[in-house]
Design an enzyme around this catalytic site. Structure first.
Site, PDB file in Angstrom:
ATOM      1  N   HIS B  79       0.846  -1.198   0.000  1.00  0.00           N
ATOM      2  CA  HIS B  79       0.000   0.000   0.000  1.00  0.00           C
ATOM      3  C   HIS B  79       0.881   1.247   0.000  1.00  0.00           C
ATOM      4  O   HIS B  79       0.683   2.160  -0.797  1.00  0.00           O
ATOM      5  CB  HIS B  79      -0.940   0.000   1.201  1.00  0.00           C
ATOM      6  CG  HIS B  79      -1.610   1.329   1.434  1.00  0.00           C
ATOM      7  ND1 HIS B  79      -2.540   1.846   0.563  1.00  0.00           N
ATOM      8  CD2 HIS B  79      -1.447   2.267   2.406  1.00  0.00           C
ATOM      9  CE1 HIS B  79      -2.935   3.044   0.999  1.00  0.00           C
ATOM     10  NE2 HIS B  79      -2.275   3.319   2.109  1.00  0.00           N
ATOM     11  N   ASP B 108       7.900  21.351 -26.674  1.00  0.00           N
ATOM     12  CA  ASP B 108       8.057  20.006 -26.103  1.00  0.00           C
ATOM     13  C   ASP B 108       9.047  20.130 -24.957  1.00  0.00           C
ATOM     14  O   ASP B 108       9.464  21.232 -24.604  1.00  0.00           O
ATOM     15  CB  ASP B 108       8.548  19.006 -27.158  1.00  0.00           C
ATOM     16  CG  ASP B 108       8.084  17.575 -26.834  1.00  0.00           C
ATOM     17  OD1 ASP B 108       8.122  17.198 -25.645  1.00  0.00           O
ATOM     18  OD2 ASP B 108       7.680  16.855 -27.747  1.00  0.00           O
ATOM     19  N   TRP B 143       7.610  -0.024   3.566  1.00  0.00           N
ATOM     20  CA  TRP B 143       8.142   0.618   2.357  1.00  0.00           C
ATOM     21  C   TRP B 143       9.578   1.057   2.586  1.00  0.00           C
ATOM     22  O   TRP B 143      10.327   1.269   1.655  1.00  0.00           O
ATOM     23  CB  TRP B 143       7.267   1.811   1.924  1.00  0.00           C
ATOM     24  CG  TRP B 143       7.525   3.111   2.641  1.00  0.00           C
ATOM     25  CD1 TRP B 143       7.156   3.418   3.913  1.00  0.00           C
ATOM     26  CD2 TRP B 143       8.201   4.262   2.119  1.00  0.00           C
ATOM     27  NE1 TRP B 143       7.571   4.688   4.221  1.00  0.00           N
ATOM     28  CE2 TRP B 143       8.206   5.239   3.134  1.00  0.00           C
ATOM     29  CE3 TRP B 143       8.797   4.569   0.893  1.00  0.00           C
ATOM     30  CZ2 TRP B 143       8.793   6.494   2.971  1.00  0.00           C
ATOM     31  CZ3 TRP B 143       9.376   5.825   0.737  1.00  0.00           C
ATOM     32  CH2 TRP B 143       9.364   6.772   1.776  1.00  0.00           C
ATOM     33  N   SER B 173      13.960   5.710 -13.862  1.00  0.00           N
ATOM     34  CA  SER B 173      12.943   6.495 -14.561  1.00  0.00           C
ATOM     35  C   SER B 173      12.850   7.901 -13.981  1.00  0.00           C
ATOM     36  O   SER B 173      12.810   8.897 -14.724  1.00  0.00           O
ATOM     37  CB  SER B 173      11.592   5.784 -14.438  1.00  0.00           C
ATOM     38  OG  SER B 173      10.541   6.681 -14.672  1.00  0.00           O
ATOM     39  N   SER B 174      12.853   7.994 -12.652  1.00  0.00           N
ATOM     40  CA  SER B 174      12.732   9.314 -12.015  1.00  0.00           C
ATOM     41  C   SER B 174      13.940  10.188 -12.323  1.00  0.00           C
ATOM     42  O   SER B 174      13.802  11.390 -12.573  1.00  0.00           O
ATOM     43  CB  SER B 174      12.607   9.181 -10.499  1.00  0.00           C
ATOM     44  OG  SER B 174      11.404   8.560 -10.180  1.00  0.00           O
ATOM     45  N   HIS B 257      13.447  11.378   3.386  1.00  0.00           N
ATOM     46  CA  HIS B 257      12.806  12.619   3.790  1.00  0.00           C
ATOM     47  C   HIS B 257      12.655  13.621   2.664  1.00  0.00           C
ATOM     48  O   HIS B 257      11.558  14.142   2.469  1.00  0.00           O
ATOM     49  CB  HIS B 257      13.403  13.261   5.037  1.00  0.00           C
ATOM     50  CG  HIS B 257      12.392  14.230   5.563  1.00  0.00           C
ATOM     51  ND1 HIS B 257      11.339  13.851   6.340  1.00  0.00           N
ATOM     52  CD2 HIS B 257      12.179  15.524   5.266  1.00  0.00           C
ATOM     53  CE1 HIS B 257      10.536  14.870   6.531  1.00  0.00           C
ATOM     54  NE2 HIS B 257      11.017  15.910   5.883  1.00  0.00           N
ATOM     55  N   GLU B 259      12.166  12.857  -0.197  1.00  0.00           N
ATOM     56  CA  GLU B 259      11.068  12.250  -0.940  1.00  0.00           C
ATOM     57  C   GLU B 259       9.710  12.823  -0.507  1.00  0.00           C
ATOM     58  O   GLU B 259       8.812  13.015  -1.324  1.00  0.00           O
ATOM     59  CB  GLU B 259      11.084  10.724  -0.742  1.00  0.00           C
ATOM     60  CG  GLU B 259       9.856   9.979  -1.236  1.00  0.00           C
ATOM     61  CD  GLU B 259       9.749   9.906  -2.749  1.00  0.00           C
ATOM     62  OE1 GLU B 259      10.729  10.261  -3.429  1.00  0.00           O
ATOM     63  OE2 GLU B 259       8.684   9.510  -3.238  1.00  0.00           O
ATOM     64  N   TYR B 261       9.133  15.793   0.356  1.00  0.00           N
ATOM     65  CA  TYR B 261       8.956  17.077  -0.348  1.00  0.00           C
ATOM     66  C   TYR B 261       8.813  16.857  -1.834  1.00  0.00           C
ATOM     67  O   TYR B 261       8.178  17.646  -2.535  1.00  0.00           O
ATOM     68  CB  TYR B 261      10.112  18.024  -0.004  1.00  0.00           C
ATOM     69  CG  TYR B 261      10.138  18.269   1.482  1.00  0.00           C
ATOM     70  CD1 TYR B 261       9.098  18.982   2.070  1.00  0.00           C
ATOM     71  CD2 TYR B 261      11.110  17.729   2.303  1.00  0.00           C
ATOM     72  CE1 TYR B 261       9.042  19.151   3.433  1.00  0.00           C
ATOM     73  CE2 TYR B 261      11.065  17.891   3.661  1.00  0.00           C
ATOM     74  CZ  TYR B 261      10.032  18.602   4.234  1.00  0.00           C
ATOM     75  OH  TYR B 261       9.971  18.745   5.585  1.00  0.00           O
ATOM     76  N   SER B 272      -1.017  26.655  -6.041  1.00  0.00           N
ATOM     77  CA  SER B 272      -0.638  28.009  -6.430  1.00  0.00           C
ATOM     78  C   SER B 272      -1.151  28.376  -7.815  1.00  0.00           C
ATOM     79  O   SER B 272      -1.197  29.551  -8.164  1.00  0.00           O
ATOM     80  CB  SER B 272       0.883  28.166  -6.406  1.00  0.00           C
ATOM     81  OG  SER B 272       1.373  27.807  -5.124  1.00  0.00           O
ATOM     82  N   HIS B 306      15.182  12.737  11.830  1.00  0.00           N
ATOM     83  CA  HIS B 306      13.994  12.777  12.700  1.00  0.00           C
ATOM     84  C   HIS B 306      13.131  11.528  12.508  1.00  0.00           C
ATOM     85  O   HIS B 306      12.205  11.303  13.276  1.00  0.00           O
ATOM     86  CB  HIS B 306      13.188  14.079  12.528  1.00  0.00           C
ATOM     87  CG  HIS B 306      12.481  14.224  11.224  1.00  0.00           C
ATOM     88  ND1 HIS B 306      12.307  15.436  10.622  1.00  0.00           N
ATOM     89  CD2 HIS B 306      11.884  13.330  10.412  1.00  0.00           C
ATOM     90  CE1 HIS B 306      11.638  15.281   9.500  1.00  0.00           C
ATOM     91  NE2 HIS B 306      11.380  14.015   9.344  1.00  0.00           N
ATOM     92  N   HIS B 307      13.456  10.743  11.488  1.00  0.00           N
ATOM     93  CA  HIS B 307      12.797   9.438  11.367  1.00  0.00           C
ATOM     94  C   HIS B 307      13.474   8.401  12.256  1.00  0.00           C
ATOM     95  O   HIS B 307      13.057   7.255  12.300  1.00  0.00           O
ATOM     96  CB  HIS B 307      12.837   8.958   9.914  1.00  0.00           C
ATOM     97  CG  HIS B 307      12.079   9.841   8.980  1.00  0.00           C
ATOM     98  ND1 HIS B 307      10.753   9.671   8.692  1.00  0.00           N
ATOM     99  CD2 HIS B 307      12.459  10.948   8.288  1.00  0.00           C
ATOM    100  CE1 HIS B 307      10.352  10.609   7.853  1.00  0.00           C
ATOM    101  NE2 HIS B 307      11.364  11.404   7.593  1.00  0.00           N
ATOM    102  N   THR B 332       7.174  26.624   5.201  1.00  0.00           N
ATOM    103  CA  THR B 332       5.875  26.022   4.902  1.00  0.00           C
ATOM    104  C   THR B 332       4.758  26.935   5.377  1.00  0.00           C
ATOM    105  O   THR B 332       3.765  27.153   4.666  1.00  0.00           O
ATOM    106  CB  THR B 332       5.762  24.638   5.561  1.00  0.00           C
ATOM    107  OG1 THR B 332       6.982  23.942   5.367  1.00  0.00           O
ATOM    108  CG2 THR B 332       4.643  23.844   4.962  1.00  0.00           C
ATOM    109  N   LYS B 335       4.142  29.717   3.050  1.00  0.00           N
ATOM    110  CA  LYS B 335       3.302  29.328   1.917  1.00  0.00           C
ATOM    111  C   LYS B 335       1.827  29.325   2.302  1.00  0.00           C
ATOM    112  O   LYS B 335       0.985  29.838   1.577  1.00  0.00           O
ATOM    113  CB  LYS B 335       3.719  27.945   1.408  1.00  0.00           C
ATOM    114  CG  LYS B 335       4.917  28.014   0.474  1.00  0.00           C
ATOM    115  CD  LYS B 335       5.236  26.638  -0.052  1.00  0.00           C
ATOM    116  CE  LYS B 335       6.365  26.687  -1.057  1.00  0.00           C
ATOM    117  NZ  LYS B 335       6.009  27.257  -2.351  1.00  0.00           N
ATOM    118  N   ARG B 454       1.616   0.927  15.025  1.00  0.00           N
ATOM    119  CA  ARG B 454       1.464   0.747  13.588  1.00  0.00           C
ATOM    120  C   ARG B 454       1.762  -0.700  13.227  1.00  0.00           C
ATOM    121  O   ARG B 454       2.435  -1.413  13.953  1.00  0.00           O
ATOM    122  CB  ARG B 454       2.493   1.593  12.833  1.00  0.00           C
ATOM    123  CG  ARG B 454       2.367   3.032  12.969  1.00  0.00           C
ATOM    124  CD  ARG B 454       3.613   3.722  12.422  1.00  0.00           C
ATOM    125  NE  ARG B 454       3.689   3.603  10.959  1.00  0.00           N
ATOM    126  CZ  ARG B 454       4.660   4.168  10.232  1.00  0.00           C
ATOM    127  NH1 ARG B 454       5.618   4.849  10.825  1.00  0.00           N
ATOM    128  NH2 ARG B 454       4.670   4.040   8.921  1.00  0.00           N
TER     129      ARG B 454
END
Lengths: 201, 611
Positions: B79, B108, B143, B173-174, B257, B259, B261, B272, B306-307, B332, B335, B454
């Site tokens: 998931h 293009d 994950w 790919s990314s 992390h 990731e 963002y 925006s 922090h993880h 943040t 924004k 969890r």
């Protein structure tokens, strides 16, 4: 639309916002990413430095004079790369061919040295799974060697294409971009050589 | 040049089903590639949603045995992986592809064939990862796949090999598509479009691509080391050989992390674009939006530990990473206030995109606040690995990223397909999802504070968690209804929707100046830009809208230079995925064949005339 207009439109299509060509910008951007890639591999090596629980340890098997020579060979190939590009930019395609072939040969010589070194090490009992040193050393230098190998294929492709008139003075940027990659791979080796081989253990 | 200039006339005659299929397989048009990303990731949204419903069904009542513990591990792992790598990232990629060139006035992307390559690598990589679900040997270590749960001793099946190979292929790919978008946005802006006139969505694409380029390599290295451990007997994460499982956590979270963002910055971009259009006000504080985006990206590299507060890194690292994490709240917050400033005093038009944008603001803020809570180390000690964290990241990634994506779908669907979506149905969908979302995820805060961990596959009656879990399951099914409503809305719209005008929302940006859907060459005449809200400016000054041409007939395309189609990117991608997939089964001959296909197609690629 008249032919002249079409040609103008075509020239316009190649205008870039920065004046830098797409290909060159792509290579610089890729190298930034590759920096992080090698950075992570080197970090792994450094974190695991001195943490192997069994031998052989680096100081037992490193042959610094040998690796210094092969490092010098790779650095020399950066010089021939510069000479190849300079020749092509002055329109001397034949001289270009000599230097680009020399670059590829020096690269191959370096890979041969790496092959010899890997065989030596495995005869001393260092395998990929022997200890942390084996894992982190072989994966780091092996991936660097793969980069060199891909670079050699690239250089030889340019060499071959020059006979079909596809590498010329007016598109010497193709060679310049391959050169960026080649120099980067050399610089990475300087870092690896310093951190892996020269740093006192 | 003339022999390779691609015109519409040449592709038009005698369209058969086969030639249409071939034209999709060989396409290098950013809009078609965008649509391919779009439908592929919507399919995976259904897959990921189904997995979520399996989780919620299992947890609906105490002591449930709907799923076995092992299946449950696979389901929650997939998931997460599906939603992150196969839904949110590629849905963002769909909009990058389709809209970035349109927003910056380009015909293009910088490298059309590389772009096609990115899509095919994504497709084949996703199939490799998803095949594991069908074969029931899906990755089952979360994950994040913490070492040393992932070594051959504790995970002897192929599960984690699908993980290391599938994600490695998807990462390539990314990287390829990020390189493309960095060059496109920096180098292909229309004349007059300075960096400070680039629409915020394109800015966020640029920042996201930069983040991917700098963050992904760390994960790639981790995956390489994991693969070497599992396939070749290396000892990177083998504690008995001195290997350090915490190294994996560092390599993973240095990517993981940023990731976060990578997932949310594009959402900031959609919001925006949507808010100014539907409040008829220019975006409040445009430069602050740009700089705070950059600040978030830079700070995002300094917070990964922090993880890992409970790993035992020590008080000083924990304090440092806690502080940098709290710092991110500043850009943040800037924004959030700028979006509020955009809403303030605007003439707001209630419509589905606006509702989702405002829903995003509320939900993302809640998720942001709980994020600041566990940036505090002592509080995190209490909350870590509980449902409180699950609540937090679903508020930012579902209530945040996905709500913004739904808003973007309603906003841009008319441009992509030339048909309006049913706005009433969209508003119904929004309210169902808003209620369903909060029913699902708000109680998770309470359960988390009460200590529900969890990743547990069930719980006993005595824990007292049954009521809220049932509520969450009901909410999750409401979310499912919402997603199905959207699918229905799209389906009916594509079949019989009201045709979309070029500019249905009184838009500000260049994509609304061309027909819906845009012609293959986008802009008949490359626009010259003199303002941030270029189209508004032109409408205000009653200037001719640029390039008002009819699409489709092709006469206008004459003389416009478009890259020829090519099958090579797909073959190259196939070779890469074949090599990756064969690694899972240690079929070395197939690995060699795959790599050979890749190498030869790259050489063919470089020889192919492309201009």
């Amino acid at each position: 639309m008249s032919h002249a207009n079409a040609a103008a439109a075509h020239a316009d299509a190649h205008r870039t916002s920065t004046g830098l060509s797409h290909n060159k910008l792509l290579m610089w951007t890729f190298l930034a990413s590759d920096c992080m890639f090698f950075g992570s591999l080197i970090m792994t090596y450094m974190v695991y430095r001195g943490r192997s629980v069994t031998g052989p340890y680096p100081d037992e098997i490193f042959n610094i004079p040998f690796t210094s020579v092969s490092a010098a060979v790779l650095l020399l190939s950066s010089l021939t790369m510069v000479l190849a590009l300079a020749a092509l930019q002055r329109g001397k395609v034949k001289v270009f061919r000599v230097w680009i072939l020399a670059t590829a040969l020096l690269g191959t010589l370096f890979l041969g040295g790496q092959y010899y070194e890997f065989t030596e090490f495995s005869q001393h009992g260092l395998g990929l799974g022997t200890n942390l040193f084996g894992s982190s050393f072989f994966v780091l230098t092996g991936i660097h060697g793969t980069h060199v190998g891909l670079g050699i294929i690239w250089l030889l492709t340019l060499f071959a294409l020059s006979f079909r008139g596809l590498v010329r003075q007016d598109n010497a940027e193709k060679v310049e971009i391959a050169g960026l990659y080649w120099h980067f791979v050399d610089i990475v080796w300087i870092v690896i050589f310093t951190f892996v081989y020269l740093l006192p253990y | 040049m003339a022999q390779s200039a691609f015109t519409l006339e040449r592709s038009a005659p005698q369209e058969t089903a086969l030639s249409r299929l071939w034209s999709w397989l060989t396409t290098v048009d950013h809009k078609r590639i965008g649509k391919l990303y779009f439908f592929t990731s919507l399919f995976y949204l259904l897959v990921g949603g189904l997995l979520a419903l399996l989780i919620r069904t299992q947890l609906a009542v105490p002591n449930n045995d709907f799923l076995s513990p092992d299946t449950y591990n696979q389901v929650f792992t997939m998931h997460g992986a599906v939603m992150i790598f196969l839904v949110v990232m590629p849905l963002n990629a769909a909009f990058f592809n389709y809209f970035v060139p349109l927003l910056i006035g380009a015909r293009d992307v910088a490298f059309p064939r590389l772009n096609a390559f990115s899509y095919w690598v994504f497709l084949f990589g996703s199939l490799l990862l998803a095949a594991s679900i069908v074969l029931r040997t899906a990755p089952n270590a979360g994950w994040f796949a913490y070492a040393n749960l992932t070594n051959n001793t504790f995970s002897p099946g192929h599960n984690l090999d699908y993980y290391s190979m599938g994600l490695q292929v998807l990462g390539i790919s990314s990287i390829a598509s990020s390189l493309n978008f960095v060059v496109t946005i920096i180098n292909m802006r229309a004349p007059g479009m300075t960096m400070m006139r680039v629409p915020i969505f394109a800015w966020m694409t640029l920042i996201t691509s930069g983040l991917l380029l700098l963050a992904l390599p760390s994960f790639s290295v981790g995956l390489i080391e994991l693969a070497f451990d599992r396939l070749f007997g290396a000892v990177f994460f083998e504690p008995s050989a001195g290997g350090d499982p915490v190294l994996w956590q560092h390599l993973f979270w240095i990517f993981g992390h940023p990731e976060v963002y990578i997932l949310i910055l594009p959402a900031f971009g959609y919001i925006s674009e949507i808010l100014p259009t539907f409040t008829r006000k220019p975006l409040f504080g445009y430069p602050f939006m740009v700089y705070s985006g950059i600040a978030i990206a830079i700070l995002g590299f300094g917070v990964w530990a922090h993880h890992m507060f409970t790993v035992g890194l020590g008080t000083v690292p924990n304090a440092v990473f806690g502080t940098t994490t709290m710092l991110i709240a500043i850009p943040t917050g800037v924004k959030i206030f700028n979006w509020l400033g955009t809403l303030w005093g605007g003439s707001i038009r209630i419509s589905t995109p606006l509702l989702f944008a405002v829903g995003f603001l509320g939900m993302f803020t809640i998720g942001g606040i709980s994020g600041v809570m566990h940036a505090s180390v002592p509080i995190d000690y209490w909350q870590t690995d509980t449902y409180f964290v699950v609540a937090h990241f679903h508020y930012v990634l579902f209530g945040g990223a996905l709500f913004a994506i739904f808003g973007a779908i309603y906003y841009w669907f008319p441009k992509m397909f030339g048909r309006m979506l049913n706005d009433k149905l969209g508003q119904v969908q929004f309210w169902i999802m808003l209620v369903g979302f909060n029913l699902t995820f708000f109680p998770m805060h309470l359960l988390g504070i009460d200590g529900m961990p969890r990743r547990i596959y069930t719980y006993t009656e005595e824990m007292g968690w049954a009521t809220w879990n049932l509520v969450e399951t009901i909410g999750a099914y409401m979310l499912g209804v919402g997603v199905l409503l959207m699918a229905y809305n799209m389906f009916t719209s594509l079949r019989s929707g009201q045709p979309a005008p070029a500019d249905p929302w009184d838009g500000r940006t260049l994509e609304w100046s061309i027909p819906s859907p845009p012609p293959v060459y986008n802009f008949a005449e490359v626009p010259v830009v003199s303002s941030r809200d270029e189209l508004w400016e032109r409408k205000l000054k009653k200037q001719a809208v640029p390039a008002a041409v009819k699409g489709g007939s092709g006469e206008e395309a004459e003389g416009i230079h478009l890259p020829p189609p090519s099958i090579v990117p797909m073959i190259a991608a196939f070779g890469l995925a074949l090599a990756g997939g064969s690694m899972v089964f240690k079929e070395w001959i197939l690995v060699g064949i795959g790599l050979a296909i890749l190498l030869f197609s790259i050489i063919a690629w470089s020889l192919e005339p492309n201009e």
